[in-house]
Write a protein that holds these residues in place. Sequence first.
Motif, PDB file in Angstrom:
ATOM      1  N   LYS A 158      -8.739  40.602  65.394  1.00 38.39           N
ATOM      2  CA  LYS A 158      -7.449  40.830  64.738  1.00 38.39           C
ATOM      3  C   LYS A 158      -6.455  41.457  65.696  1.00 38.39           C
ATOM      4  CE  LYS A 158      -5.379  43.086  60.703  1.00 38.39           C
ATOM      5  NZ  LYS A 158      -5.626  43.935  59.505  1.00 38.39           N
ATOM      6  N   LEU A 159      -6.932  42.395  66.535  1.00 44.76           N
ATOM      7  CA  LEU A 159      -6.039  43.030  67.490  1.00 44.76           C
ATOM      8  C   LEU A 159      -5.647  42.064  68.601  1.00 44.76           C
ATOM      9  CD1 LEU A 159      -4.549  45.472  68.597  1.00 44.76           C
ATOM     10  CD2 LEU A 159      -6.675  46.219  69.681  1.00 44.76           C
ATOM     11  N   ARG A 160      -6.605  41.265  69.068  1.00 45.21           N
ATOM     12  CA  ARG A 160      -6.301  40.291  70.119  1.00 45.21           C
ATOM     13  C   ARG A 160      -5.196  39.337  69.675  1.00 45.21           C
ATOM     14  NH1 ARG A 160     -11.895  39.327  70.777  1.00 45.21           N
ATOM     15  NH2 ARG A 160     -11.588  37.159  70.121  1.00 45.21           N
ATOM     16  N   ALA A 161      -5.264  38.918  68.436  1.00 44.50           N
ATOM     17  CA  ALA A 161      -4.266  37.978  67.931  1.00 44.50           C
ATOM     18  C   ALA A 161      -2.882  38.619  67.817  1.00 44.50           C
ATOM     19  CB  ALA A 161      -4.703  37.441  66.571  1.00 44.50           C
ATOM     20  N   ALA A 162      -2.854  39.920  67.631  1.00 46.87           N
ATOM     21  CA  ALA A 162      -1.575  40.600  67.433  1.00 46.87           C
ATOM     22  C   ALA A 162      -0.931  41.057  68.732  1.00 46.87           C
ATOM     23  CB  ALA A 162      -1.767  41.806  66.513  1.00 46.87           C
ATOM     24  N   LEU A 163      -1.688  41.082  69.818  1.00 46.03           N
ATOM     25  CA  LEU A 163      -1.164  41.627  71.071  1.00 46.03           C
ATOM     26  C   LEU A 163      -0.071  40.752  71.673  1.00 46.03           C
ATOM     27  CD1 LEU A 163      -4.334  42.939  72.958  1.00 46.03           C
ATOM     28  CD2 LEU A 163      -2.456  44.295  72.037  1.00 46.03           C
ATOM     29  N   ARG A 164       0.938  41.402  72.217  1.00 50.98           N
ATOM     30  CA  ARG A 164       1.966  40.730  73.011  1.00 50.98           C
ATOM     31  C   ARG A 164       1.820  41.201  74.445  1.00 50.98           C
ATOM     32  NH1 ARG A 164       7.221  42.549  70.010  1.00 50.98           N
ATOM     33  NH2 ARG A 164       8.157  41.691  71.907  1.00 50.98           N
ATOM     34  N   THR A 165       1.711  40.282  75.377  1.00 50.26           N
ATOM     35  CA  THR A 165       1.411  40.610  76.764  1.00 50.26           C
ATOM     36  C   THR A 165       2.682  40.679  77.604  1.00 50.26           C
ATOM     37  OG1 THR A 165      -0.743  39.558  76.588  1.00 50.26           O
ATOM     38  CG2 THR A 165       0.130  39.883  78.805  1.00 50.26           C
ATOM     39  N   ILE A 166       2.749  41.712  78.457  1.00 50.61           N
ATOM     40  CA  ILE A 166       3.823  41.851  79.429  1.00 50.61           C
ATOM     41  C   ILE A 166       3.181  42.046  80.791  1.00 50.61           C
ATOM     42  CG2 ILE A 166       5.898  43.119  80.097  1.00 50.61           C
ATOM     43  CD1 ILE A 166       6.023  44.197  77.255  1.00 50.61           C
ATOM     44  N   ALA A 167       3.485  41.192  81.743  1.00 49.06           N
ATOM     45  CA  ALA A 167       2.925  41.290  83.089  1.00 49.06           C
ATOM     46  C   ALA A 167       3.845  42.132  83.964  1.00 49.06           C
ATOM     47  CB  ALA A 167       2.738  39.901  83.694  1.00 49.06           C
ATOM     48  N   PHE A 168       3.237  43.024  84.765  1.00 49.83           N
ATOM     49  CA  PHE A 168       4.003  43.917  85.631  1.00 49.83           C
ATOM     50  C   PHE A 168       3.684  43.652  87.096  1.00 49.83           C
ATOM     51  CE2 PHE A 168       4.621  46.153  81.742  1.00 49.83           C
ATOM     52  CZ  PHE A 168       5.774  46.908  81.912  1.00 49.83           C
ATOM     53  N   ASP A 169       4.725  43.714  87.934  1.00 50.89           N
ATOM     54  CA  ASP A 169       4.517  43.720  89.373  1.00 50.89           C
ATOM     55  C   ASP A 169       4.076  45.115  89.803  1.00 50.89           C
ATOM     56  OD1 ASP A 169       5.376  41.104  89.444  1.00 50.89           O
ATOM     57  OD2 ASP A 169       7.477  41.661  89.787  1.00 50.89           O
TER      58      ASP A 169
END
Length: 766
Positions: A40-51
């Motif tokens: 449930k948490l995996r489906a809700a996560l929004r990913t932001i990639a950082f340099d």
Amino acid sequence: MSKAIGPMPHIEVKPAESAAEKPLRLALCLVEEEQSLAPKLRAALRTIAFDSNQVPYWPWLVAEVKAGASLSLVLPSKQRLLLLSAVDAAQARLHPQALLQALSHGAHKPQQLLKQAWQQAKRPEIEERDTLFLEQSLELEPLCLQLEAFAKRRLAQKMAGLPFQGKSLALVFSSPAMALILSQGTALSGYCDETALSGSYNKTALSGSCDKTALSSSCDEKALSDSCDKTALSGSYDKTALSDSCVSSFCVSGLAFGKESSSGLCSQGAPWLLPLTLIANPKTLLSEAQTALQQAQSRLSQSMSADALARWLTDELKTLEQSFSGTAPEGGEYYSLVLIGKDAAELIAESELLLGQLRKITSLAKLPELELITPNGSVFCAQPLGPARLCFVYPGVGTAYHGMLGALKQAFPKSYADFEAAATAENVALSTLLPTALSDVSNETTLSDKGEAAPSPAPTMTLAEQAVAGVGASVLLTQILRREFKLRPAFAIGYSMGEAAMFAANGVWDKPFALVKPTLESRIFSEQISGALTAVRQEWQLDARDAICWNSFLLRIDTGSITPLLQNPAYSRVYLAIRQGPSCVLAGDEAQCRALIKALGKRGVAANRVTAMHTPAALRVKPELTAFYNRPLSGELEQPQPIYISAGSEQPLKPARLERKQIAETIATCFSQPLDVESLLQRARKHGAQLFLEVGADSQTSSIIQAMAGKQLSSDIKAFGCDRKHSGAADNKALLKALARLISHRVPLATAALYPQLARPDNLVT
């Protein structure tokens, strides 16, 4: 599958201007991969990639999470930092390294932003001194390394926090101007690792830019900072020598002593306690303490044989015991430093933590209040309280937990066997006194800010069973402290049902376990003030068909705000059962209790225990309670006996004049009237008690006492327990830490039970 989003928009978010704004309570969780997370948490996560050089814009991140998002911040190393609400983290069974409690930013000076952040975090003013100032922006990767060190309590600067409270850390940035307040998460590591000690995180981000004034004056005498001089530590010991010095077929806390019995508190695999005795006066104390720590480091860093280590420890223990019964040379006094660690390397690290704090003391005026304690339990007190101030504290019901005190059997086999034999003689099963089948799942439910809560689950134990288990734990621990360590408390107090425990544990009643079956079978505890609550039914004038839904709630609020509301007929079945400084316990009709809590705008924690003690219903059964506790006294009391200070009597009960009827009346009075913990402690302090050691399962009561110290009570009060449910229960580390603190306060105790493997003279403590 988590959703990736583009770069963070740099939008304006209103700064935290109001001191009344609530803490954020956002979890910061470091994870290696998302596959280990709940679906449930995996489906809700929004990913932001950082340099690697990208700086998080925290106002936007916080605004997104407050709006309901759960974010996954991905580093170039592929490690992920989750930022989500603390409630969502708990539901996903995540253990955050830290909680983000406050954020302040805007066109203000850093000091003003910091003040706003502390106010939002609702942390004590004392913590405002303990801040790390960073001139430059902090990239995500160095911040993650800081979080790991924070969880291990091994940061290079002081972390603020009062005893029995989670540590907090303030970070202030100048570009952009911003202040963050973090508090300790549940991903706490009890021992430091080599990486944390060697300072492998980005030193540039942490060095040079600290506000030295803020840091140099930041010594909180009540709780030691977790600071570590990395330069001194990294070159202070030979790792090969350490490993070579601790090799044997049998190892006691990292030190080899042969294949003797593994009983004793510091047995195989347990932490090691090393006492260092000083002779000093107030002017020389700081230098003598630093010298003792440096000398200990030098010896620990040498490649010593097992026999040499054993001889050194024997000498230190002998010196300690002789100092308890001897007189220091003219012009000096005895002081004690105590180091606790699982091996020589950790003991060196502990000494560095203490040294780091001692070096910050620039004024002798600070010495009278100085008490340094590391998270591992190493301790140094500059003004010991001594044995005349020692008070045993006995907790009430509800402290029993799965497997409690189980490690004591191996550490103290004789005391455990005597305890079991005494129970068997009264036909009482050991599992009744020390339950091992309790669920680890908490029965507590928390009211939300809106006053909502889930239905109350059924308790796992009856009131009588909880009372018996609490007495069992207190009796066993008291016997160990009095017989194995020869501790002699000057005073004893009890919290609620702890009053019965203190008389049973100190051998005042003849055959205390003879009280177990009557307690389990008594209508008082099974029907009248618990169970069917017949006394409540009489108080409320109900008939047999009327249902009673009873509960009690813990609230963090001053009782002065509650008392006027209790006059309202809408809350006629709500009682202020316990007053305990900054918190209190309400009991009564569950619906009315919840309505009152909602009217107060507070959150309450439901105990889900059916007990009408300390309410008018209990007053109805006071005669029965008095008769129940009118028990035969022991013919030969174990001497010396403490002075008993009861909530049910204005005058203390002196050991020379103990009478069975008087004891019964004080217990019954305590049980049948509201409990005022503050008043009880003030009377104990008036008679001389300052050092409060909780003798029972977990450390709930000592936490309450310490929370009151300096506010409702005198600031010179010290309170701690000798058992912790979530820390040190498996290896008795909490007991070891308690003994270390007693030694530092120069309370005489015998040390043979620590290391029975060592061949030493008979105990010198009487």
